[in-house]
Design an enzyme around this catalytic site. Structure first.
Site, short mmCIF file in Angstrom:
data_model
loop_
_atom_site.label_atom_id
_atom_site.label_comp_id
_atom_site.label_asym_id
_atom_site.label_seq_id
_atom_site.Cartn_x
_atom_site.Cartn_y
_atom_site.Cartn_z
N HIS A 142 0.85 -1.20 0.00
CA HIS A 142 0.00 0.00 0.00
C HIS A 142 0.89 1.25 0.00
CE1 HIS A 142 -3.54 2.38 1.78
NE2 HIS A 142 -2.51 3.15 2.08
N GLU A 143 1.89 1.28 0.89
CA GLU A 143 2.76 2.46 0.98
C GLU A 143 3.66 2.60 -0.24
OE1 GLU A 143 2.09 4.68 3.12
OE2 GLU A 143 0.71 3.42 4.25
N HIS A 186 1.65 4.28 -2.83
CA HIS A 186 1.65 5.74 -2.64
C HIS A 186 2.93 6.34 -3.25
CE1 HIS A 186 -1.89 6.62 -0.28
NE2 HIS A 186 -1.54 5.88 0.75
N GLU A 226 -6.38 6.59 -0.71
CA GLU A 226 -6.29 5.32 0.01
C GLU A 226 -6.88 4.17 -0.80
OE1 GLU A 226 -5.08 5.22 3.99
OE2 GLU A 226 -4.04 5.83 2.18
#
Length: 365
Positions: free
Chosen positions: A143-144, A147, A194
């Site tokens: 997930h990070e 980003h 998100e």
């Protein structure tokens, strides 16, 4: 152990389960349309460029690291080696050549974020590391990294600065309507970003149930024994079938010990994407490539998504969203007002008579 039965050490460690990797994948492959359109609207917001440049000058990368990472441990082969393996694996799968530095910071609250103005930095808290199992953590690291690949770190950093750090610098005009509008637009974008990063986490972990469990734990803390993944997934299906967001979210909240509606929307959105043809095509190796990005960055679909977001803002009953709409519509010389307010960044600070700003902080999971 790898699939060929040989054990590797250090950064050659490969997960025991074979995962597909996506050479040259563009962030467009997993970005949620709402995220892209909110970012377009944010960049269009009059005065945003001024704030962006001012903060970039005020917060050199070294200061940023000191502000956020004073009590943090850098992840490496020697410290938190299992996280280091996951990070390298996530970058390998999403084909991110430069592995971002990753830090673990002492904080019981489960949280993770990707910040940085020049280069992305990933920060996870000890609370998160203790809360999640290996597969759930793999999805969070993915997930990070998502980003980072999408270039979200810069906007996240500006939001953090305007909501937390700026309070310590009293001459920054947080009471200024223009700054309030920018914070509101940043928050709105951040929630939507998100949804994109959750998809990147699924592409890295390639285990929907682990992604779901991670979201449930983030929503419910350590009370996982009171939750049931199957019941949670069933609620997510009802959300998709029924289409009435409020009704379905209220049902999902019955499964969770704490109210955390946005997390439940994220779970339902991720499940819907995991069952879509788009996801299957990516897993089959058909996805947009980075080397095509320059040709599609201002495509018609991009403009369409921006237009749909703008109309959502205009029709919103939320007074803060109305403020964004009015200011974005050119109410007064906003850019000039912001520039005057930010004069202190380039000269000596004006008197400390500015009303305190918004103290609420957002968390990124």
């Amino acid at each position: 152990m790898t699939d060929d039965g040989h054990e590797h050490h250090g950064h050659e460690h490969v997960p025991s389960r074979q995962r597909r990797r996506f050479p040259g994948i563009s962030s467009r492959a997993y970005e949620h349309p709402a995220d892209r359109s909110a970012l377009v609207a944010l960049r269009r917001l009059s005065g945003f460029d001024t704030v962006f440049k001012a903060l970039s000058g005020l917060l050199p990368e070294r200061s940023l690291r000191l502000l956020f990472l004073s009590d943090s441990v850098r992840v490496s082969d020697q410290q938190f080696a299992h996280l280091n393996d996951m990070l390298r694996d996530a970058c390998y799968i999403l084909d991110l050549e430069k592995v971002p530095p990753m830090y673990v910071t002492q904080d019981p609250q489960p949280n993770a974020m990707c910040i940085g103005l020049d280069e992305p930095i990933i920060v996870v808290t000890t609370g998160l590391v203790e809360l999640l199992d290996e597969e759930e953590m793999r999805a969070v690291v993915g997930h990070e990294v998502g980003h980072a690949l999408s270039g979200h770190a810069v906007y996240r950093t500006i939001l953090l600065f305007l909501t937390t750090l700026a309070l310590k610098v009293a001459w920054i005009p947080l009471g200024n309507l223009a700054i309030m509008a920018i914070v509101t637009a940043l928050r709105e974008w951040f929630r939507k970003s998100e949804l994109s990063a959750d998809r990147a986490g699924l592409l890295v972990g390639q285990d929907l149930r682990a992604s779901m469990r991670g979201l449930m734990k983030i929503a419910g803390g350590n009370h996982l024994h009171e939750m049931n993944v199957d019941a949670f997934l069933k609620q997510a299906e009802e959300y998709e079938a029924g289409g009435d967001l409020r009704d379905s979210v209220l049902k999902i909240l019955n499964v969770l010990p704490r109210s955390h509606p946005f997390t439940t929307v994220r779970a339902a959105e991720l499940k819907r994407w995991a069952e879509s043809r788009d996801y299957q095509r990516i897993m089959d190796g058909h996805y947009p490539r980075r080397d095509e990005d320059k040709d599609t960055s201002v495509s018609d679909s991009f403009k369409e998504s921006a237009a749909s977001y703008a109309s959502d803002v205009k029709s919103s009953k939320d007074p803060l969203m109305k403020l964004v709409s009015d200011l974005a519509g050119g109410a007064g010389n906003l850019g000039g007002r912001v520039r005057r307010g930010f004069d202190g960044f380039t000269s000596s600070p004006p008197p400390k008579n500015t009303p305190p700003g918004d103290t609420d902080t957002d968390t990124d999971h």
